[in-house]
Motif scaffolding. Structure first.
Motif, short mmCIF file in Angstrom:
data_model
loop_
_atom_site.label_atom_id
_atom_site.label_comp_id
_atom_site.label_asym_id
_atom_site.label_seq_id
_atom_site.Cartn_x
_atom_site.Cartn_y
_atom_site.Cartn_z
N ILE A 176 0.86 -1.18 0.00
CA ILE A 176 0.00 0.00 0.00
C ILE A 176 0.89 1.22 0.00
N VAL A 177 0.73 2.06 -1.01
CA VAL A 177 1.51 3.27 -1.12
C VAL A 177 0.56 4.44 -1.04
N GLU A 178 0.84 5.33 -0.10
CA GLU A 178 0.00 6.52 0.04
C GLU A 178 0.83 7.72 -0.36
N GLY A 179 0.31 8.48 -1.30
CA GLY A 179 1.03 9.64 -1.78
C GLY A 179 0.57 10.91 -1.11
N ASP A 180 1.20 11.99 -1.47
CA ASP A 180 0.86 13.31 -0.97
C ASP A 180 -0.49 13.72 -1.55
N LYS A 181 -1.42 14.22 -0.74
CA LYS A 181 -2.76 14.57 -1.20
C LYS A 181 -2.81 15.92 -1.90
#
Length: 182
Positions: A176-181
């Motif tokens: 799971i990769v969460e990027g900058d919103k």
């Protein structure tokens, strides 16, 4: 520091050395000694704690990475001389000499290691994976450095192969990769 407050000794953990610092108007390094097991050997003895005898003739150094105490002849602070090793528990990390300089107290941060029979007490905040530290009392008058050095080096050479605790077959891998919103 030495009794005359002319010198201090400093453990340099990441480079396996003891430095001698002259405490004059401008403190500066004037000597020391290497604590690796042999010339150009690998790093890893990890000196972490020091205890100097009252007469400044002996410097005791906790070697966390070797599970031993290095005994150093410190009569000439500019030219420290290694005398031998004393085996300890797992990861010695603090030292204190008794008032008579005949007893060395060693706190071993990992002591006996993990107690596989200990189940913990979550209600009291005690985890099952607790590691028990130990306090060791060494009668220095009874230590024969030649014998204790052989014992410390012999223990350092024992390699215990432990198979990794991993499953033999992986069924799923999730990333799971969460990027900058923004």
């Amino acid at each position: 520091t030495t009794a005359d407050a002319a010198y201090a000794f400093v453990a340099m953990t990441n480079v396996d050395r003891i430095a001698t610092v002259a405490l004059g108007a401008t403190p500066h390094v004037v000597g020391g000694t290497e604590l690796r097991l042999f010339d150009r050997g690998p790093y890893g003895t990890q000196p972490t704690a020091l205890a100097l005898s009252r007469d400044a003739s002996r410097l005791y150094v906790a070697l966390t990475g070797l599970n031993a105490i290095a005994v150093i002849d410190a009569r000439d602070p500019l030219h420290l001389h290694r005398l031998g090793l004393i085996p300890t528990g797992w990861a010695p990390s603090a030292l204190a000499l008794g008032a008579d300089d005949r007893t060395l107290y060693v706190a071993n941060q990992n002591g006996l290691g993990h107690d596989t029979d200990f189940v913990g007490n979550p209600a009291a905040g005690i985890e099952a994976g607790a590691v028990w530290s130990t306090l060791q009392r060494i009668d220095l008058a009874g230590v024969k450095l030649a014998d204790s050095t052989r014992a410390a080096l012999g223990a350092a050479r024992n390699v215990v192969a432990v198979p990794p605790a991993m499953p033999r077959v992986l069924h799923n891998v999730v990333l799971i990769v969460e990027g900058d919103k923004n």
